[in-house]
Design a protein around this motif. Sequence first.
Motif, PDB file in Angstrom:
ATOM      1  N   ARG A   1     -14.969  -4.906  73.304  1.00  0.00           N
ATOM      2  CA  ARG A   1     -16.077  -4.338  74.080  1.00  0.00           C
ATOM      3  C   ARG A   1     -16.841  -5.419  74.833  1.00  0.00           C
ATOM      4  O   ARG A   1     -17.316  -5.213  75.944  1.00  0.00           O
ATOM      5  CB  ARG A   1     -17.011  -3.573  73.152  1.00  0.00           C
ATOM      6  CG  ARG A   1     -16.420  -2.269  72.678  1.00  0.00           C
ATOM      7  CD  ARG A   1     -16.349  -1.269  73.810  1.00  0.00           C
ATOM      8  NE  ARG A   1     -15.609  -0.072  73.465  1.00  0.00           N
ATOM      9  CZ  ARG A   1     -15.600   1.040  74.199  1.00  0.00           C
ATOM     10  NH1 ARG A   1     -16.293   1.091  75.322  1.00  0.00           N
ATOM     11  NH2 ARG A   1     -14.888   2.079  73.847  1.00  0.00           N
TER      12      ARG A   1
ATOM     13  N   LEU B   1     -17.430  -5.544  78.883  1.00  0.00           N
ATOM     14  CA  LEU B   1     -18.690  -5.733  79.607  1.00  0.00           C
ATOM     15  C   LEU B   1     -18.532  -6.789  80.692  1.00  0.00           C
ATOM     16  O   LEU B   1     -19.086  -6.665  81.777  1.00  0.00           O
ATOM     17  CB  LEU B   1     -19.797  -6.160  78.638  1.00  0.00           C
ATOM     18  CG  LEU B   1     -20.367  -5.106  77.701  1.00  0.00           C
ATOM     19  CD1 LEU B   1     -21.535  -5.695  76.929  1.00  0.00           C
ATOM     20  CD2 LEU B   1     -20.809  -3.876  78.451  1.00  0.00           C
TER      21      LEU B   1
ATOM     22  N   SER C   1     -16.763  -5.107  83.661  1.00  0.00           N
ATOM     23  CA  SER C   1     -17.488  -4.082  84.410  1.00  0.00           C
ATOM     24  C   SER C   1     -18.787  -4.645  84.952  1.00  0.00           C
ATOM     25  O   SER C   1     -19.865  -4.185  84.642  1.00  0.00           O
ATOM     26  CB  SER C   1     -17.778  -2.886  83.502  1.00  0.00           C
ATOM     27  OG  SER C   1     -18.571  -3.298  82.404  1.00  0.00           O
TER      28      SER C   1
ATOM     29  N   TRP D   1     -19.466  -5.087  93.448  1.00  0.00           N
ATOM     30  CA  TRP D   1     -19.779  -4.487  94.740  1.00  0.00           C
ATOM     31  C   TRP D   1     -21.261  -4.228  94.919  1.00  0.00           C
ATOM     32  O   TRP D   1     -21.727  -3.895  95.984  1.00  0.00           O
ATOM     33  CB  TRP D   1     -19.027  -3.158  94.880  1.00  0.00           C
ATOM     34  CG  TRP D   1     -18.857  -2.476  93.548  1.00  0.00           C
ATOM     35  CD1 TRP D   1     -17.764  -2.481  92.760  1.00  0.00           C
ATOM     36  CD2 TRP D   1     -19.858  -1.743  92.824  1.00  0.00           C
ATOM     37  NE1 TRP D   1     -17.997  -1.789  91.591  1.00  0.00           N
ATOM     38  CE2 TRP D   1     -19.273  -1.326  91.614  1.00  0.00           C
ATOM     39  CE3 TRP D   1     -21.180  -1.395  93.085  1.00  0.00           C
ATOM     40  CZ2 TRP D   1     -19.962  -0.581  90.663  1.00  0.00           C
ATOM     41  CZ3 TRP D   1     -21.869  -0.656  92.145  1.00  0.00           C
ATOM     42  CH2 TRP D   1     -21.248  -0.260  90.954  1.00  0.00           C
ATOM     43  N   TRP D   2     -22.002  -4.377  93.883  1.00  0.00           N
ATOM     44  CA  TRP D   2     -23.445  -4.092  93.959  1.00  0.00           C
ATOM     45  C   TRP D   2     -24.181  -5.397  94.205  1.00  0.00           C
ATOM     46  O   TRP D   2     -24.042  -6.338  93.448  1.00  0.00           O
ATOM     47  CB  TRP D   2     -23.888  -3.449  92.653  1.00  0.00           C
ATOM     48  CG  TRP D   2     -25.303  -2.916  92.685  1.00  0.00           C
ATOM     49  CD1 TRP D   2     -26.048  -2.608  93.785  1.00  0.00           C
ATOM     50  CD2 TRP D   2     -26.131  -2.640  91.566  1.00  0.00           C
ATOM     51  NE1 TRP D   2     -27.268  -2.135  93.424  1.00  0.00           N
ATOM     52  CE2 TRP D   2     -27.367  -2.142  92.074  1.00  0.00           C
ATOM     53  CE3 TRP D   2     -25.965  -2.741  90.186  1.00  0.00           C
ATOM     54  CZ2 TRP D   2     -28.413  -1.760  91.246  1.00  0.00           C
ATOM     55  CZ3 TRP D   2     -27.009  -2.350  89.364  1.00  0.00           C
ATOM     56  CH2 TRP D   2     -28.219  -1.871  89.885  1.00  0.00           C
TER      57      TRP D   2
ATOM     58  N   LEU E   1     -29.849  -6.797  86.676  1.00  0.00           N
ATOM     59  CA  LEU E   1     -29.122  -6.001  85.691  1.00  0.00           C
ATOM     60  C   LEU E   1     -27.867  -6.724  85.234  1.00  0.00           C
ATOM     61  O   LEU E   1     -27.507  -6.692  84.051  1.00  0.00           O
ATOM     62  CB  LEU E   1     -28.765  -4.635  86.265  1.00  0.00           C
ATOM     63  CG  LEU E   1     -28.347  -3.716  85.127  1.00  0.00           C
ATOM     64  CD1 LEU E   1     -29.275  -2.515  85.015  1.00  0.00           C
ATOM     65  CD2 LEU E   1     -26.929  -3.260  85.257  1.00  0.00           C
TER      66      LEU E   1
ATOM     67  N   ASP F   1     -20.223   4.809  91.364  1.00  0.00           N
ATOM     68  CA  ASP F   1     -19.757   3.671  90.576  1.00  0.00           C
ATOM     69  C   ASP F   1     -20.833   3.202  89.605  1.00  0.00           C
ATOM     70  O   ASP F   1     -20.534   2.747  88.492  1.00  0.00           O
ATOM     71  CB  ASP F   1     -19.358   2.523  91.499  1.00  0.00           C
ATOM     72  CG  ASP F   1     -18.042   2.816  92.205  1.00  0.00           C
ATOM     73  OD1 ASP F   1     -17.306   3.686  91.717  1.00  0.00           O
ATOM     74  OD2 ASP F   1     -17.769   2.195  93.237  1.00  0.00           O
ATOM     75  N   LEU F   2     -22.074   3.311  90.046  1.00  0.00           N
ATOM     76  CA  LEU F   2     -23.160   2.956  89.124  1.00  0.00           C
ATOM     77  C   LEU F   2     -23.169   3.895  87.930  1.00  0.00           C
ATOM     78  O   LEU F   2     -23.367   3.471  86.788  1.00  0.00           O
ATOM     79  CB  LEU F   2     -24.505   3.025  89.842  1.00  0.00           C
ATOM     80  CG  LEU F   2     -24.834   1.909  90.820  1.00  0.00           C
ATOM     81  CD1 LEU F   2     -26.252   2.098  91.363  1.00  0.00           C
ATOM     82  CD2 LEU F   2     -24.724   0.553  90.148  1.00  0.00           C
TER      83      LEU F   2
ATOM     84  N   TRP G   1     -20.428   2.908  85.677  1.00  0.00           N
ATOM     85  CA  TRP G   1     -20.808   1.703  84.934  1.00  0.00           C
ATOM     86  C   TRP G   1     -21.768   2.069  83.805  1.00  0.00           C
ATOM     87  O   TRP G   1     -21.642   1.593  82.662  1.00  0.00           O
ATOM     88  CB  TRP G   1     -21.455   0.703  85.896  1.00  0.00           C
ATOM     89  CG  TRP G   1     -21.647  -0.673  85.327  1.00  0.00           C
ATOM     90  CD1 TRP G   1     -21.169  -1.152  84.144  1.00  0.00           C
ATOM     91  CD2 TRP G   1     -22.365  -1.744  85.935  1.00  0.00           C
ATOM     92  NE1 TRP G   1     -21.551  -2.459  83.967  1.00  0.00           N
ATOM     93  CE2 TRP G   1     -22.285  -2.846  85.055  1.00  0.00           C
ATOM     94  CE3 TRP G   1     -23.060  -1.883  87.121  1.00  0.00           C
ATOM     95  CZ2 TRP G   1     -22.889  -4.054  85.337  1.00  0.00           C
ATOM     96  CZ3 TRP G   1     -23.659  -3.105  87.404  1.00  0.00           C
ATOM     97  CH2 TRP G   1     -23.567  -4.181  86.527  1.00  0.00           C
TER      98      TRP G   1
ATOM     99  N   ALA H   1     -19.898   3.505  81.045  1.00  0.00           N
ATOM    100  CA  ALA H   1     -19.175   2.501  80.261  1.00  0.00           C
ATOM    101  C   ALA H   1     -20.113   1.804  79.277  1.00  0.00           C
ATOM    102  O   ALA H   1     -19.751   1.545  78.123  1.00  0.00           O
ATOM    103  CB  ALA H   1     -18.537   1.480  81.204  1.00  0.00           C
ATOM    104  N   LEU H   2     -21.313   1.501  79.734  1.00  0.00           N
ATOM    105  CA  LEU H   2     -22.282   0.862  78.836  1.00  0.00           C
ATOM    106  C   LEU H   2     -22.650   1.792  77.690  1.00  0.00           C
ATOM    107  O   LEU H   2     -22.726   1.383  76.524  1.00  0.00           O
ATOM    108  CB  LEU H   2     -23.541   0.464  79.613  1.00  0.00           C
ATOM    109  CG  LEU H   2     -23.389  -0.639  80.664  1.00  0.00           C
ATOM    110  CD1 LEU H   2     -24.726  -0.885  81.366  1.00  0.00           C
ATOM    111  CD2 LEU H   2     -22.887  -1.922  80.041  1.00  0.00           C
TER     112      LEU H   2
ATOM    113  N   SER I   1     -20.851   4.156  76.517  1.00  0.00           N
ATOM    114  CA  SER I   1     -19.687   4.273  75.643  1.00  0.00           C
ATOM    115  C   SER I   1     -19.622   3.101  74.678  1.00  0.00           C
ATOM    116  O   SER I   1     -19.359   3.271  73.484  1.00  0.00           O
ATOM    117  CB  SER I   1     -18.413   4.331  76.499  1.00  0.00           C
ATOM    118  OG  SER I   1     -17.270   4.177  75.688  1.00  0.00           O
TER     119      SER I   1
ATOM    120  N   LEU J   1     -29.276   2.026  84.978  1.00  0.00           N
ATOM    121  CA  LEU J   1     -28.240   2.243  85.978  1.00  0.00           C
ATOM    122  C   LEU J   1     -28.216   3.686  86.447  1.00  0.00           C
ATOM    123  O   LEU J   1     -28.039   3.962  87.638  1.00  0.00           O
ATOM    124  CB  LEU J   1     -26.876   1.866  85.393  1.00  0.00           C
ATOM    125  CG  LEU J   1     -26.512   0.396  85.502  1.00  0.00           C
ATOM    126  CD1 LEU J   1     -25.238   0.115  84.722  1.00  0.00           C
ATOM    127  CD2 LEU J   1     -26.330  -0.008  86.960  1.00  0.00           C
TER     128      LEU J   1
END
Lengths: 87, 391
Positions: free
Chosen positions: A23, A27, A30, A34-35, A43, B10-11, B14, B17-18, B20, B87
């Motif tokens: 995990r 992280l 991910s 792109w942000w 963040l 996508d945010l 994301w 995923a966090l 999860s 997010l």
Amino acid sequence: MDVAEVEALARRVEEAVEVVGVRAGGLARSSGEWWEGPAADALRASVDTRRARLVALADELAWLARSLRALASALRASADDGLGRAS
Amino acid sequence: MTRVAVRSEDLLAWAGALASTAEVLRDEGSAVAGGAARLASGVGRGGLPGVGVLGAWVGVEADAARVAGPAGLWGEALALDVLSVRLRLAAVAYAGAEDLAAAALAGVRSGVARAASVGWFDETGARVVVERVPPRWTPRTLAGPGDLVALGDGLDGGRVRVVEVAAPGGGSAWVVVVPGTQSWSPRAGPQPFDLTTDLAAVTGDATLAGAGVVAALDAARAASARRRALPPGALATEPVVLVGHSQGGLHAASLAADDGFRRGHRVTHVLTTGAPIGLVEIPEDVRVLSVEHADDPVPALDLAPNPARASWLTLRLGAGPPVDVARHGLEGYERTVRAAAGAPLGAVPGLRAWQASAGSVLGRPVLGVSEVVVTRGARTPPGAGWQNRGP
């Protein structure tokens, strides 16, 4: 305390080491490349902090697993010692 | 110039995923803590053979508690959920879908369905079950904020406590004590005040727990209305003080920020201890008292300071980095609040003013106390609605 129970928990903690490690790696992947912008940077930095903490937690779990193995060995040795005296 | 380019979907992915990962961490923490608890139970039954083994076990037990607890897997799960919430909110904002966010925040009941409609949450069909239980708290006058904090004692097993006091101008005022996380090694299950309901409360993920709190308060008010021969709606303007520790503080703050809840309940005060509520947008007309131990890691999990404003008093006490899990306990916070309230005038700026503003409940005769246990019921078919059992 049952040696088998201690060993079972040791195995479960070893699984947790794997899971937490995976995990933590997830992280890192991910990271939302792109942000862009200050909010994204803030963040992303937070996520990096959490990832580093997960890596450390995996280490702590590994330590716990080793401690459990040692406890199981001590229990087994104690049981063997008791049997030896009895016989 | 900063360039901001983002894809909201996508945010959201994301964020998912966090969340999860947070869920997985909870499972792992639960497994470790549960296993250690079983071993501890075995020690209690049969003891340990020898000092060496005992020493090894003591070390293992302490390590397991630390690794699974608020400074370990539990804390990391909550921290990741905080990021996930950020997010999600960012995604909504970037998508220009403020109405969707408002819907998700709008009501503890409608929020479930609306949020689920966009695939955020999966509790659709679950129902909250509220069952009245004998109160564990002996009614006595609530003299100060320390007594409010102490009301959180004994709220295990999804128990919500509602205290009715005689308001100064007639009628009643209400103190609702929201339970916190019952254990740092919970299993998601029938009890909604578990670690599956965390800071995602902001976007509706804790709506079952929130709905349970609402049901508890409404049941108590309905009984009071019957006793006073009033229609239930007549109690909507009576003051409500929300109190919570840790996750309970988060729920309390989230309810105070929830327009749907506030339409039927006049929230005047919120008191939280050890709760990460800096991101919760509590209206300015609600007087907030947040008590945080500087060395308690939990209130720092949101990585955000509490708002600096006249109606929000944050007492951040102590020193040192936020690494001492032992400083998170309710009992310690109770002692802290009692000490602060008993300090000489002016020693704790703002506290006496907050206490004076809470005169609707403090120092008032207690009219009654009711307690309910809130559980997450089995899923029901869509449209079946909420179901209460008991009061």
